[in-house]
Design a protein around this motif. Structure first.
Motif, short mmCIF file in Angstrom:
data_model
loop_
_atom_site.label_atom_id
_atom_site.label_comp_id
_atom_site.label_asym_id
_atom_site.label_seq_id
_atom_site.Cartn_x
_atom_site.Cartn_y
_atom_site.Cartn_z
N ALA A 27 81.52 -12.33 138.62
CA ALA A 27 80.90 -12.71 137.22
C ALA A 27 82.16 -13.29 136.19
CB ALA A 27 80.16 -11.48 136.62
N ALA A 28 83.28 -12.78 136.45
CA ALA A 28 84.49 -13.04 135.42
C ALA A 28 85.07 -14.47 136.13
CB ALA A 28 85.21 -12.15 135.05
N ARG A 29 84.67 -14.94 137.08
CA ARG A 29 85.39 -16.10 137.81
C ARG A 29 86.72 -15.65 138.46
NH1 ARG A 29 84.78 -21.25 134.43
NH2 ARG A 29 85.67 -20.10 132.88
N VAL A 30 86.89 -14.27 138.92
CA VAL A 30 88.35 -13.91 139.49
C VAL A 30 87.81 -13.88 140.90
CG1 VAL A 30 89.91 -12.30 139.49
CG2 VAL A 30 88.88 -12.58 137.28
N GLY A 179 98.34 -7.30 130.89
CA GLY A 179 97.63 -7.16 129.79
C GLY A 179 98.60 -7.00 128.47
N ILE A 180 99.87 -6.47 128.80
CA ILE A 180 100.80 -6.32 127.82
C ILE A 180 101.13 -7.72 126.76
CG2 ILE A 180 103.20 -5.71 127.23
CD1 ILE A 180 103.13 -3.90 129.76
N VAL A 181 100.87 -8.77 127.38
CA VAL A 181 101.24 -9.88 126.69
C VAL A 181 100.19 -10.20 125.69
CG1 VAL A 181 99.95 -11.77 128.22
CG2 VAL A 181 102.04 -12.15 126.90
N ILE A 203 99.41 -14.08 136.75
CA ILE A 203 99.02 -13.25 135.90
C ILE A 203 98.31 -12.06 136.76
CG2 ILE A 203 98.35 -14.96 134.01
CD1 ILE A 203 95.51 -15.15 135.30
N GLU A 204 98.30 -11.10 136.19
CA GLU A 204 97.85 -9.57 136.83
C GLU A 204 97.40 -8.72 135.80
OE1 GLU A 204 101.09 -6.64 137.07
OE2 GLU A 204 102.24 -8.38 137.24
N THR A 205 96.60 -7.72 136.36
CA THR A 205 96.00 -6.67 135.65
C THR A 205 96.91 -5.43 135.61
OG1 THR A 205 94.78 -5.81 137.44
CG2 THR A 205 93.68 -7.41 135.70
N ASP A 206 97.48 -4.96 136.92
CA ASP A 206 98.23 -3.82 137.18
C ASP A 206 97.16 -2.49 136.90
OD1 ASP A 206 100.24 -2.02 137.99
OD2 ASP A 206 101.18 -1.81 136.15
N ALA A 207 96.00 -2.80 137.05
CA ALA A 207 94.66 -1.99 137.03
C ALA A 207 94.99 -0.91 137.98
CB ALA A 207 93.50 -2.59 137.36
N PRO A 208 94.72 0.37 137.56
CA PRO A 208 93.91 0.57 136.42
C PRO A 208 94.83 0.77 135.19
CG PRO A 208 94.79 2.64 137.48
CD PRO A 208 95.21 1.65 138.33
N PHE A 209 96.11 0.51 134.97
CA PHE A 209 96.65 0.53 133.78
C PHE A 209 96.70 -0.78 132.95
CE2 PHE A 209 99.07 2.31 137.50
CZ PHE A 209 98.99 3.78 137.20
N LEU A 210 96.98 -0.68 131.57
CA LEU A 210 97.41 -1.69 130.65
C LEU A 210 96.34 -2.64 130.52
CD1 LEU A 210 100.73 -2.61 132.50
CD2 LEU A 210 100.40 -1.11 130.23
N ALA A 211 95.00 -2.27 130.33
CA ALA A 211 93.76 -3.12 130.29
C ALA A 211 94.26 -4.04 128.75
CB ALA A 211 92.66 -2.23 129.70
N PRO A 212 93.83 -5.24 129.03
CA PRO A 212 94.30 -6.21 127.85
C PRO A 212 93.34 -6.12 126.88
CG PRO A 212 92.75 -7.37 129.65
CD PRO A 212 93.31 -6.11 130.08
N THR A 219 89.99 1.92 131.36
CA THR A 219 90.60 1.80 132.73
C THR A 219 90.53 0.42 132.92
OG1 THR A 219 89.78 4.17 133.39
CG2 THR A 219 90.05 2.35 135.11
N ASN A 220 91.48 -0.10 133.35
CA ASN A 220 91.73 -1.65 133.87
C ASN A 220 91.08 -1.86 134.83
OD1 ASN A 220 92.32 -4.23 133.14
ND2 ASN A 220 94.53 -3.89 133.33
N GLU A 221 90.72 -3.31 135.31
CA GLU A 221 89.97 -3.68 136.50
C GLU A 221 90.44 -4.98 136.55
OE1 GLU A 221 85.75 -4.62 136.00
OE2 GLU A 221 85.85 -2.91 134.83
N PRO A 222 90.21 -5.73 137.91
CA PRO A 222 90.57 -7.20 138.16
C PRO A 222 90.02 -8.19 137.49
CG PRO A 222 90.62 -5.62 140.14
CD PRO A 222 89.97 -5.03 139.04
N ALA A 223 88.63 -7.73 136.97
CA ALA A 223 87.76 -8.81 136.34
C ALA A 223 88.40 -9.08 134.81
CB ALA A 223 86.52 -8.38 136.08
N TRP A 224 89.17 -8.36 134.45
CA TRP A 224 89.87 -8.54 133.31
C TRP A 224 91.33 -9.48 133.14
CZ3 TRP A 224 89.23 -2.89 130.95
CH2 TRP A 224 87.72 -2.61 130.91
N VAL A 225 91.58 -9.75 134.40
CA VAL A 225 92.59 -10.81 134.24
C VAL A 225 92.29 -12.13 133.72
CG1 VAL A 225 92.12 -11.94 136.39
CG2 VAL A 225 94.38 -11.46 135.84
N SER A 226 90.98 -12.17 133.75
CA SER A 226 90.62 -13.43 133.05
C SER A 226 90.87 -13.39 131.56
CB SER A 226 89.12 -13.49 132.99
OG SER A 226 88.53 -12.32 132.55
N HIS A 227 91.19 -12.33 130.52
CA HIS A 227 91.54 -12.27 129.33
C HIS A 227 92.99 -12.52 129.24
CE1 HIS A 227 87.79 -10.65 128.07
NE2 HIS A 227 87.81 -9.51 129.24
#
Length: 259
Positions: A27-30, A179-181, A203-212, A219-227
């Motif tokens: 859904a997030a185009r990842v 997500g730190i950036v 770009i990356e998530t390092d999920a479950p850590f560092l949610a952007p 809890t971070n997840e791969p979909a959020w690399v879009s952010h």
């Protein structure tokens, strides 16, 4: 559109959730994600995810922070890397952040583990996933000494200075932003992100850590690399599509990924 170049979907936070996570990625185009190995006992779980899902890949290696765990041998890493879904060796590197009252000499086990991973990567002809924290000088030095430029790799979850980024890129490495950036207090990292050429960026998530942002603290997840991609596009004043195309192309090029 986007690829999450570094996540840990085998971690307990995601028990029985992977199909749902993959739907949210779509859904997030990842389109794809790389599941990263942190130690040998858990490696079979990482590989199982890559084997079960076409759009997941994996690595093999032992994280520098994992001290009380079976030490991987060079031969073992090379053998396990000889699998079509294993695209890299790592994550490996150096982490002196929690050195405590130990001396520099007492951290030699970590430097030897790092060298083992680099030598295995050269034999397997697979790139390296590098973790470095409070140890950038030694990290760059050992990469040079061991000839890591022969296979290159990525400086994952980059938080170091522009000088360190330059030194890594001179060895052929890519720079990956998490997500730190997106964090408000990450001004120096944001300046570095502006300078890294698009053709050297992941770009990356390092999920479950560092949610952007806007999910920080969750809890971070791969979909959020879009952010992460969207933030970098705004930061650099370019289109989201340009960031997505460049980082996806870089992932495919570095890891020889069938995407």
């Amino acid at each position: 559109m986007f690829v999450d170049s570094h996540c840990h979907l085998d971690f307990p936070e995601y028990a029985n959730q992977v199909p749902t996570l993959l739907e949210r990625m779509k859904a997030a185009r990842v389109t794809h994600a790389m599941c990263i190995s942190v130690d040998m006992p858990d490696f079979p779980n990482v590989l199982a995810l890559a084997e079960a899902y076409e759009n997941l890949f994996a690595t093999v290696g032992t994280h520098p922070d994992y001290e009380d765990t079976p030490e991987p041998t060079e031969d073992q890493l090379v053998e396990l890397a000889n699998h079509p879904k294993i695209l890299a060796i790592g994550e490996t590197g150096l982490d002196y952040y929690r050195i405590g009252d130990r001396t520099y000499a007492q951290m030699e086990w970590q430097r030897e583990r790092f060298r083992t991973h680099i030598r295995a990567a050269k034999r397997a002809n697979k790139p390296l996933i590098i973790h470095t924290r409070s140890a950038s000088e030694d990290t760059i030095r050992i990469l040079k000494e061991e000839g890591a430029n022969q296979v290159a790799g990525v400086m994952h979850c980059f938080t170091e200075t522009w000088d360190v980024a330059q030194a890594a890129m001179e060895l052929g490495f890519y720079i990956s932003f998490s997500g730190i950036v997106t964090f408000k207090n990450a001004k120096e990292l944001q300046e570095t992100c502006k300078k890294v050429p698009l053709d050297r960026m992941l770009i990356e998530t390092d999920a479950p850590f560092l949610a952007p942002i806007p999910h920080r603290g969750k809890t971070n997840e791969p979909a959020w690399v879009s952010h992460v991609g969207e933030f970098i596009a705004n930061l650099r004043g370019i289109s989201v599509e340009e960031v997505a195309q460049a980082t996806t192309h870089n992932f495919k090029t570095l890891f020889k990924a069938p995407i």
